[in-house]
Design a protein around this motif. Structure first.
Motif, mmCIF file in Angstrom:
data_model
loop_
_atom_site.group_PDB
_atom_site.id
_atom_site.type_symbol
_atom_site.label_atom_id
_atom_site.label_comp_id
_atom_site.label_asym_id
_atom_site.label_seq_id
_atom_site.Cartn_x
_atom_site.Cartn_y
_atom_site.Cartn_z
ATOM 1 N N ASP A 1 0.857 -1.188 0.000
ATOM 2 C CA ASP A 1 0.000 0.000 0.000
ATOM 3 C C ASP A 1 0.891 1.235 0.000
ATOM 4 O O ASP A 1 2.092 1.139 -0.280
ATOM 5 N N GLN B 1 -3.199 -5.999 5.979
ATOM 6 C CA GLN B 1 -4.223 -4.980 5.746
ATOM 7 C C GLN B 1 -5.381 -5.250 6.711
ATOM 8 O O GLN B 1 -6.221 -6.102 6.466
ATOM 9 N N ASN C 1 -10.115 -8.524 -0.141
ATOM 10 C CA ASN C 1 -9.875 -7.102 0.151
ATOM 11 C C ASN C 1 -9.143 -6.488 -1.040
ATOM 12 O O ASN C 1 -8.035 -5.988 -0.895
ATOM 13 N N LEU D 1 -7.933 -3.861 -3.230
ATOM 14 C CA LEU D 1 -7.743 -2.431 -3.015
ATOM 15 C C LEU D 1 -7.840 -1.675 -4.335
ATOM 16 O O LEU D 1 -6.921 -1.687 -5.147
ATOM 17 N N HIS E 1 -12.541 -2.658 -2.051
ATOM 18 C CA HIS E 1 -12.257 -1.630 -1.050
ATOM 19 C C HIS E 1 -11.806 -0.354 -1.752
ATOM 20 O O HIS E 1 -10.755 -0.325 -2.388
ATOM 21 N N THR F 1 -10.142 2.637 -1.243
ATOM 22 C CA THR F 1 -9.288 3.112 -0.155
ATOM 23 C C THR F 1 -8.911 4.583 -0.254
ATOM 24 O O THR F 1 -8.537 5.189 0.751
#
Length: 262
Positions: free
Chosen positions: A114, A123, A178, A180, A192, A194
C-alpha cells in the motif's frame, strides 16, 4: 440454528451512506444470519486528543474482542467497501486459519502493498478475529494502543501499529477478500475504495464508481437508505468538519433521489 456471524463496521457520520450500501451487499449475498454492528456512537468513543490516525474510526477495530466478551470470532470491515460474495465463506476461512492452539495467529487478513510499504504486509481493513485469543495481546486493549501512539506520534508510527505490528499476529487471507481499488469480474469478493477523496461518493467519475452506484440504487429501492438520508448527505457536501477535505455526498447523486423511498 447457528449463531449469527458477528460483523463490525468502522464508520462515522460522513460515511453513513457508504455504510448502508456495504450493509446491503453483505446481507444480499449472506447464506447465514449476520449481526452487523456499525461502530459509531458513545460506546465506541475514546480520548484521541491530538493523536493523528487515518480516519475517525481507525482505532475502533481493536475494541471488537472486548465488545464480544472476549469470546468466539468476529469480522471487521471498513465502511468504504462493497461485497460480491458470501461473508460466511470469509468467516469460515478465517476460522480455519485461526486454530485453537496457544501460538496460533489472532487475526486473518490480506497481505498487500500500500502507500506505506512496497512489500506486502497486513491490511487490517478486513479481518477475521479470534476474540478469545486477543485477550492476551495489548494491541486489542484500547488504552494500551492509545498509550503506544502517544509515545510514538505521527502517521508513520500509526501505520506501523496497524500493519507492521500485525505481522506477529496475522495469517494471510486471499487478496480477493480485500481488493484495493481493483475489480476483477468473477474473482473479486470484496472491493475496497481506499483512496479518500477519490471514493465514488466524492468522485462519481471514479473508474469503479459504476459498481457502487448499482448497489446504491438497490439500497435505495430497498428503503435501506431513505430520501432523508440522501438529502442530509447532499447538504453536507463541501463542509469541512476535520483535518480531511471530504464530507457529504457529491451533487451528482441528487438525480438518484428518484429511486429513494421516504
Amino acid at each position: 440454528m447457528s449463531k449469527p456471524i458477528r460483523i463490525f463496521v468502522g464508520t462515522e457520520p460522513k460515511t453513513h451512506i457508504a455504510y448502508r450500501v456495504l450493509e446491503h451487499t453483505i446481507r444480499k449475498h449472506a447464506s447465514r444470519p449476520v449481526e452487523i454492528t456499525p461502530m459509531i456512537g458513545p460506546a465506541w468513543e475514546y480520548p484521541i486528543d491530538d493523536i493523528k490516525v487515518g480516519t475517525g474510526f481507525s482505532l475502533r477495530r481493536w475494541m471488537i474482542p472486548a465488545a464480544c466478551g472476549w469470546e468466539g470470532h468476529a469480522i471487521y470491515m471498513d465502511a468504504d467497501q462493497i461485497v460480491f460474495d458470501d461473508v460466511a465463506k470469509l468467516y469460515d476461512l478465517g476460522r480455519e486459519l485461526l486454530p485453537a492452539e496457544p501460538d496460533a495467529p489472532i487475526i486473518a487478513c490480506t497481505f498487500q502493498p500500500d502507500k506505506y510499504s512496497k512489500t506486502p504486509w497486513p491490511q487490517t481493513s478486513v479481518m477475521v478475529i479470534d476474540c478469545w485469543r486477543a485477550f492476551s495481546n495489548w494491541q486489542f486493549k484500547i488504552n494500551s494502543v492509545l498509550g503506544w501512539l502517544r509515545q510514538n506520534r505521527g502517521n508513520e508510527n500509526y501505520a506501523k501499529l496497524m500493519h507492521a505490528q500485525g505481522m506477529s499476529i496475522a495469517d494471510p487471507l486471499p487478496v480477493e477478500w480485500n481488493h484495493l481499488n481493483v475489480y476483477k469480474e468473477g474473482v473479486t469478493k470484496l472491493l475496497h475504495y481506499t483512496k479518500e477523496p477519490e471514493q465514488p461518493w466524492y468522485k462519481p467519475d471514479h473508474p469503479l464508481a459504476g459498481l457502487w452506484k448499482k448497489e446504491l440504487v438497490e439500497t435505495l429501492e430497498a428503503g435501506e437508505v431513505t430520501r432523508a438520508d440522501m438529502e442530509a448527505a447532499l447538504a453536507e457536501w463541501g463542509k469541512k468538519k476535520d483535518w480531511r477535505p471530504t464530507n457529504g455526498l457529491h451533487p451528482h447523486y441528487r438525480k438518484f433521489l428518484a429511486s429513494a423511498k421516504k
